[in-house]
Design an enzyme around this catalytic site. Structure first.
Site, short mmCIF file in Angstrom:
data_model
loop_
_atom_site.label_atom_id
_atom_site.label_comp_id
_atom_site.label_asym_id
_atom_site.label_seq_id
_atom_site.Cartn_x
_atom_site.Cartn_y
_atom_site.Cartn_z
N HIS A 27 54.67 61.02 82.52
CA HIS A 27 53.63 61.56 81.62
C HIS A 27 52.43 60.61 81.68
O HIS A 27 52.46 59.52 81.12
CB HIS A 27 54.18 61.62 80.18
CG HIS A 27 53.23 62.21 79.19
ND1 HIS A 27 53.62 63.15 78.26
CD2 HIS A 27 51.91 62.00 78.96
CE1 HIS A 27 52.60 63.49 77.50
NE2 HIS A 27 51.54 62.80 77.91
N HIS A 80 47.87 60.43 81.79
CA HIS A 80 46.54 61.05 81.76
C HIS A 80 45.66 60.29 82.75
O HIS A 80 45.30 59.15 82.52
CB HIS A 80 45.95 60.97 80.35
CG HIS A 80 46.76 61.71 79.34
ND1 HIS A 80 46.52 63.02 79.01
CD2 HIS A 80 47.84 61.33 78.62
CE1 HIS A 80 47.42 63.42 78.11
NE2 HIS A 80 48.24 62.42 77.86
N LEU A 81 45.32 60.97 83.85
CA LEU A 81 44.51 60.31 84.87
C LEU A 81 43.02 60.62 84.72
O LEU A 81 42.18 60.01 85.37
CB LEU A 81 44.98 60.73 86.27
CG LEU A 81 46.37 60.24 86.69
CD1 LEU A 81 46.72 60.76 88.09
CD2 LEU A 81 46.48 58.72 86.65
N HIS A 139 40.64 55.83 76.93
CA HIS A 139 39.37 56.23 76.31
C HIS A 139 38.47 55.00 76.31
O HIS A 139 38.96 53.88 76.10
CB HIS A 139 39.57 56.67 74.86
CG HIS A 139 40.33 57.94 74.70
ND1 HIS A 139 39.75 59.19 74.84
CD2 HIS A 139 41.63 58.17 74.42
CE1 HIS A 139 40.67 60.13 74.64
NE2 HIS A 139 41.82 59.53 74.38
N LYS A 155 52.54 72.40 80.68
CA LYS A 155 52.46 71.62 79.45
C LYS A 155 52.07 72.53 78.29
O LYS A 155 51.08 73.26 78.38
CB LYS A 155 51.41 70.51 79.60
CG LYS A 155 51.21 69.65 78.36
CD LYS A 155 52.35 68.69 78.12
CE LYS A 155 52.24 67.94 76.80
NZ LYS A 155 51.30 66.82 76.82
N HIS A 168 56.89 62.29 74.81
CA HIS A 168 56.59 61.14 73.94
C HIS A 168 57.26 61.24 72.56
O HIS A 168 56.60 61.35 71.55
CB HIS A 168 55.08 60.90 73.79
CG HIS A 168 54.22 62.12 73.66
ND1 HIS A 168 54.46 63.13 72.76
CD2 HIS A 168 53.11 62.49 74.33
CE1 HIS A 168 53.54 64.05 72.90
NE2 HIS A 168 52.71 63.71 73.85
N ASP A 170 52.48 57.88 78.93
CA ASP A 170 51.40 58.51 78.14
C ASP A 170 50.15 57.63 78.14
O ASP A 170 49.42 57.59 77.14
CB ASP A 170 51.86 58.83 76.72
CG ASP A 170 50.95 59.86 76.06
OD1 ASP A 170 50.13 60.48 76.76
OD2 ASP A 170 51.05 60.04 74.82
O1 DOR Z 1 47.30 59.75 72.10
C1 DOR Z 1 47.17 60.73 72.82
N1 DOR Z 1 46.19 60.80 73.75
N2 DOR Z 1 47.99 61.77 72.68
C2 DOR Z 1 47.82 62.92 73.33
O2 DOR Z 1 48.60 63.82 73.13
C3 DOR Z 1 46.66 63.11 74.23
C4 DOR Z 1 46.16 61.83 74.73
C5 DOR Z 1 44.81 61.93 75.39
O3 DOR Z 1 44.62 62.79 76.24
O4 DOR Z 1 43.94 61.10 75.08
ZN ZN Z 2 49.89 62.55 76.68
#
Ligand code: DOR
Ligand code: ZN
Length: 348
Positions: A16, A18-19, A254, A102, A177, A250
Site C-alpha cells: 500500500h 501513494h506514489l 504531502h 481500491k 491500514h 501507506d
Molecule cells: O493518511 C492518509 N493519507 N490516508 C489516506 O487514506 C490517504 C492518504 C493520502 O493520499 O494522502
Molecule cells: Zn493510503
C-alpha cells in the site's frame, strides 16, 4: 536466544503506497524502488485512476520515473466509483495490467470525493471480481458525521463490512491500514479470503503521540492513530506470523506547508525508514523470526504472486540511526517520519 544482528531476506513488497505524480512521483519513487521489489500503487490521484486506460498511463509514468538500474514493479489499482464498469475491471485484471480495485467510501480521506456512497451500486463489479479472484482493497471507515472519528473503523466493520462479506463470501479482500483491535479481531474471525495491511506508523504511534504536548501534524493520517490498546493489538497481529497480515507502508507524502496549516492533510511519509522501523518493532516484540513473513512472504502469498528472487539485507548497528533527511522538492519539502524511538536497524 541471542538477538540476530543481520537479516538476509527475500526482497520485501509494499502492499500500500501513494506514489503521487509529477515531481513528487519522481522524488519519492527511488525510495520505494530501493527497498521494495513491488508495490501496490494507490489510485487516489487528482483525477483518480478509474479506468484500465488510466492505470496504463499511470504505470507508464511510474516506469519513466524509475531510476534506470532498478527492477521495481508497480502493481496498479483502480479507484472504485459508482459507475465503474465490470467489463473494464475484468479486462484490466485479465491483461495483467491491473492487480486490484481500491474502495474509498466517498469523503473518507484525501481525494476520495469520487468514491462510493452506496455499496449496493458496486455489487455487479464485486460479483465479477469475486468470480475472477481479483482483490478488493478497502479503506474501512464510515463517513457518517455522527460517528466519532476514533470509532469509524469499528463501525465500518459492523455496518458495512460484515454485510458486504455475507453477499460476497469468496471475494478476496484486503482491509487496508488496520488501526484497531476490532479490525484485528475481525480479520482473525475470517477465512483466508480476508487479509489486512498494517503500517509501520500505526505499530509505533498512538493518538497521544499526535495530541499530547502540542498538536503534531506529521503524525496525522487516516485512519487516525487510536489509543494504546489498539496499537498493542496491531503489533501482536503483525508479529504473530499469521499469513493474513502484511506490511503496507501507506507512505503518503504531502509538502510540509500542506500539513502545518489550519486544515492539514492526512498522510505520513515513512518509506525511507519503514523497514528499519518495522525491524525495530519486531525486535522489541522478540519476533525477528517472523519479520520476513510480514514484509516479504505473506502479501505475495495472498496476492498469488511469487516471492521476489532478489534479496535485501538489514543490519543492526551499534548506535541508533539518524532520521532520514526530509525530501526536497523544488518548491517545498516533505517531512520524513520520526518514530520517536531509537532505531538501530538499517538497510545495507
Ligand atoms: O493518511 C492518509 N493519507 N490516508 C489516506 O487514506 C490517504 C492518504 C493520502 O493520499 O494522502
Ligand atoms: Zn493510503
Amino acid at each position: 536466544m541471542t538477538t540476530p544482528t543481520r537479516l538476509d531476506i527475500a526482497m520485501p513488497d509494499d502492499w500500500h503506497v501513494h506514489l503521487r505524480h509529477g515531481e513528487m512521483l519522481e522524488k519519492v519513487l527511488p525510495y520505494t524502488a530501493a527497498h521494495f521489489g513491488r508495490a501496490i500503487v494507490m489510485p487516489n490521484l487528482q483525477p483518480p485512476v478509474v479506468r484500465t486506460a488510466d492505470a496504463q498511463a499511470y504505470r507508464e509514468a511510474i516506469l519513466a520515473a524509475l531510476p534506470t538500474n532498478q527492477c521495481f514493479q508497480p502493481l496498479m489499482t483502480l479507484y472504485m466509483t459508482e459507475t465503474t464498469e465490470a467489463a473494464d475491471v475484468k479486462a484490466g485484471f485479465e491483461s495483467g495490467l491491473v492487480t486490484a480495485v481500491k474502495l474509498y467510501p466517498a469523503g473518507a480521506t484525501t481525494n476520495s470525493a469520487a468514491g462510493v456512497k452506496d455499496l449496493e451500486k458496486i455489487y455487479p463489479v464485486l460479483e465479477v471480481m469475486q468470480a475472477i479472484g481479483m482483490p478488493l482493497l478497502v479503506h474501512g471507515e464510515v463517513v457518517d458525521p455522527a460517528v466519532d472519528i476514533f470509532d469509524r473503523e469499528a463501525v465500518f466493520i459492523e455496518t458495512k463490512l460484515i454485510p458486504l462479506r455475507k453477499q460476497f463470501p469468496n471475494l478476496k479482500l484486503v482491509f487496508e491500514h488496520l488501526t484497531t483491535k476490532e479490525g484485528v479481531d475481525y480479520v482473525l474471525s475470517c477465512d483466508s479470503h480476508t487479509a489486512a495491511s498494517l503500517t509501520p506508523h500505526h505499530l509505533v504511534i498512538n493518538r497521544n503521540a499526535m495530541l499530547v504536548g502540542g498538536i503534531k501534524p506529521h503524525y496525522y493520517c487516516l485512519p487516525v492513530a487510536k489509543r494504546e490498546s489498539h496499537r498493542l493489538a496491531l503489533r501482536a497481529a503483525a508479529t504473530s506470523g499469521d499469513r493474513r497480515f502484511f506490511l503496507g507502508t501507506d507512505s503518503a507524502p504531502h509538502p510540509i506547508h500542506a500539513k502545518e496549516t489550519a486544515c492539514g492533510c492526512a498522510g505520513i511519509f515513512n518509506v525511507a525508514n519503514a523497514l528499519a522501523i518495522t525491524a525495530q518493532v519486531f525486535e522489541q516484540e522478540q519476533a525477528l523470526d517472523q519479520f520476513e513473513s510480514f514484509v516479504s512472504l505473506n502479501g505475495a502469498a495472498f496476492y498469488g504472486l511469487p516471492v521476489n528472487k532478489e534479496r535485501l539485507v538489514l543490519e543492526r548497528q551499534s548506535e541508533p540511526q539518524a532520521l532520514p533527511a526530509n525530501l526536497k522538492l523544488s518548491q517545498a519539502e516533505v517531512q520524513a517520519f520520526d518514530p520517536m524511538m531509537d532505531v538501530y536497524w538499517q538497510v545495507v
